[in-house]
Design an enzyme around this catalytic site. Structure first.
Site, PDB file in Angstrom:
ATOM      1  N   HIS A 175       0.821  -1.219   0.000  1.00  0.00           N
ATOM      2  CA  HIS A 175       0.000   0.000   0.000  1.00  0.00           C
ATOM      3  C   HIS A 175       0.855   1.269   0.000  1.00  0.00           C
ATOM      4  O   HIS A 175       0.357   2.348   0.302  1.00  0.00           O
ATOM      5  CB  HIS A 175      -0.961   0.013   1.185  1.00  0.00           C
ATOM      6  CG  HIS A 175      -0.313  -0.313   2.508  1.00  0.00           C
ATOM      7  ND1 HIS A 175      -0.902  -1.129   3.439  1.00  0.00           N
ATOM      8  CD2 HIS A 175       0.880   0.034   3.041  1.00  0.00           C
ATOM      9  CE1 HIS A 175      -0.122  -1.256   4.486  1.00  0.00           C
ATOM     10  NE2 HIS A 175       0.964  -0.545   4.268  1.00  0.00           N
ATOM     11  N   ASP A 260       7.335   3.679   1.077  1.00  0.00           N
ATOM     12  CA  ASP A 260       8.507   3.107   1.745  1.00  0.00           C
ATOM     13  C   ASP A 260       9.806   3.338   0.979  1.00  0.00           C
ATOM     14  O   ASP A 260      10.889   3.075   1.512  1.00  0.00           O
ATOM     15  CB  ASP A 260       8.300   1.602   1.954  1.00  0.00           C
ATOM     16  CG  ASP A 260       7.170   1.321   2.923  1.00  0.00           C
ATOM     17  OD1 ASP A 260       7.183   1.897   4.016  1.00  0.00           O
ATOM     18  OD2 ASP A 260       6.272   0.534   2.573  1.00  0.00           O
TER      19      ASP A 260
END
Length: 485
Positions: A175, A260
């Site tokens: 996600h 990330d």
């Protein structure tokens, strides 16, 4: 359409499992489905089962639930298998990290350039990779038409490995692309007027297209960074999408790192705690520092306790209504003060009958089964989508899904050459090394990771740290595997 069986492996992870159950409850096309909750932790499994049943009942959803501690029982006859398991838990990661740091490897031997996320182990994570591989083989044997939705890390390595070697339907799901939503929200833009694309590999994706009302809008990113970073102070260790490190990577690579990816830069941002604080901000230095990761683990432990307490509440008060304000306040009161605001937001979002979680697993399942076309960002084999990257490497790209499968969109414009040559290629090489080690059992490949590591000062250092990690009791199978050569 009649319901299907959906298996969730590692279902004791309460927050994630309940988000999936919530999405199922809010997806009419999957009514009548059987949700098989599988975990080896009986207490966590039962707690999630109690809450899932209660939630589905109160929303009037036609879902059935079963619990099992047997992997084969959960996979058999499933149409979808969501694998979110973490073999050995975070306690194993901490053991490896402590051994690594004893030999001079700050934040562990698995903290590697372009792969700094603290639970994305690829060198010492044989047990995790082997389990995921075995799950894929079981799907091939017991439910050959099922889709494997790989949620647990390392998604990049696992999606590439399984897609290459095991003939099943599979996709890796993350996600991280929601970092784009965060940027849009911070800018105050109307989301439907934004045209964007991300592309790269898992935990290494870049904002390749960003338009507003049909016009290039990268200047808005420049303005946002200038405004937000004048007095930058993160609100929590994960607050890094608009940070000094994100700005520095954006300026060097020419595109904004998303999600990330910000955590997965070069050693420039990760040499030590002081360096991390400089780039990710005080007081934690990002979530992957020793301070940030401690913050995260403490919260995860607290969430597990809360889940048990809430499940106990409903067992003692079976007539209590989950959707009543009184019950919701009782649930929220179980959280510690520093978690209350965060937990309150999560509870209300989960219990909102109209709002979905933002996870992509159920959206994908519904599209494949019911032909409800949906745009997603998924990890699949490249197959020519990104020029210059091998066809059999898993890439994270924008796609649409329907009854005919998953279809990649054209990446337009292409990823800049600097990102490909100086970020993606080095990361892809490390993925290939990890798979080479796993598939051959050649310990020398593990050693080669560290021989090329800037923290290494001697070959003896490499041998000692690997010896001690292999000697851990839970690494018996890993020890045998790497004694082949």
């Amino acid at each position: 359409m009649p319901g299907v069986k959906i298996s969730i492996i590692g279902a004791g992870s309460a927050s994630f499992s309940l988000r999936l159950v919530g999405d199922l409850c809010k997806t009419k096309g999957l009514s009548g489905s059987l949700v098989s909750l599988m975990d080896i932790d009986k207490n966590r499994l039962n707690a999630v089962h109690t809450l899932a049943k209660k939630y589905a009942e109160e929303l009037g959803s036609d879902l059935r639930f079963e619990t099992t501690m047997n992997l084969e029982d959960s996979i058999k006859d499933a149409s979808f298998v969501v694998n979110t398991a973490l073999v050995g838990g975070h306690s194993y990661f901490e053991k490896v990290r402590q051994i690594s740091e004893k030999y001079g490897y700050y934040r562990g031997i698995d903290a590697q350039e372009f792969n700094m996320v603290s639970d994305y182990y690829t060198i010492s994570n044989f047990n995790q990779i082997k389990f995921m591989f075995d799950v894929a083989k079981l799907i091939e044997k017991l439910s050959p038409k099922a889709w494997l939705l790989q949620a647990a890390n390392p998604v990049f390595e696992l999606t590439t490995l399984i897609s290459r070697v095991v003939p099943i339907n599979m996709v890796g799901i993350c996600h991280g692309h929601h970092g784009v939503d965060y940027i849009i929200e911070k800018m105050g833009l109307e989301k439907q007027k934004v045209d964007w694309q991300v592309a790269g590999v898992n935990h290494g994706i870049w904002l390749t297209r960003f338009k507003y009302e049909g016009k290039d809008a990268h200047h808005l990113i420049d303005e946002l960074l200038e405004k937000e970073l004048k007095n930058f102070k993160p609100t929590n260790p994960f607050d890094d999408q608009i940070s000094l490190v994100a700005k520095d990577m954006y300026e060097f690579y020419g595109r904004m790192p998303i999600g990330d990816t910000v955590r997965n830069g070069s050693w420039k941002y990760h040499y030590n705690l002081e360096t991390k604080k400089k780039w990710f901000g005080e007081p934690w230095g990002g979530v992957d520092s020793e301070l940030g990761w401690k913050w995260y683990q403490e919260r995860q432990a607290e969430r597990a306790i809360i889940t048990q307490q809430v499940a106990k509440y409903f067992k003692e008060k079976p007539k209590a209504k989950l959707l009543s304000k009184e019950t919701q306040q009782a649930i929220i009161s179980t959280a510690k003060d520093d978690l209350k605001k965060e937990y309150t937001k999560e509870v209300y979002e989960l219990l909102d009958p109209e709002k979905k979680s933002g996870e992509q697993h159920i959206l994908l399942a519904n599209a494949l089964l019911n032909d409800e076309k949906v745009d997603l960002v998924l990890n699949i084999l490249n197959k020519g989508t990104i020029p210059g990257i091998a066809d059999d490497v898993a890439v994270e790209i924008p796609v649409y899904a329907d009854k005919n499968g998953i279809h990649p969109y054209k990446i337009d414009p292409d990823i800049p050459e600097r990102i490909k040559k100086m970020y993606l290629m080095p990361r892809i090489l490390r993925m290939e090394w990890a798979l080479e080690a796993f598939l051959t059992g050649d310990r020398r490949v593990l050693e080669e990771f560290l021989i090329r590591d800037p923290r290494t000062r001697s070959y003896e250092q490499v041998v000692k740290v690997i010896d001690e990690i292999l000697a851990l009791p839970e690494n018996e199978e890993m020890r045998k595997h790497y004694s082949k050569k």
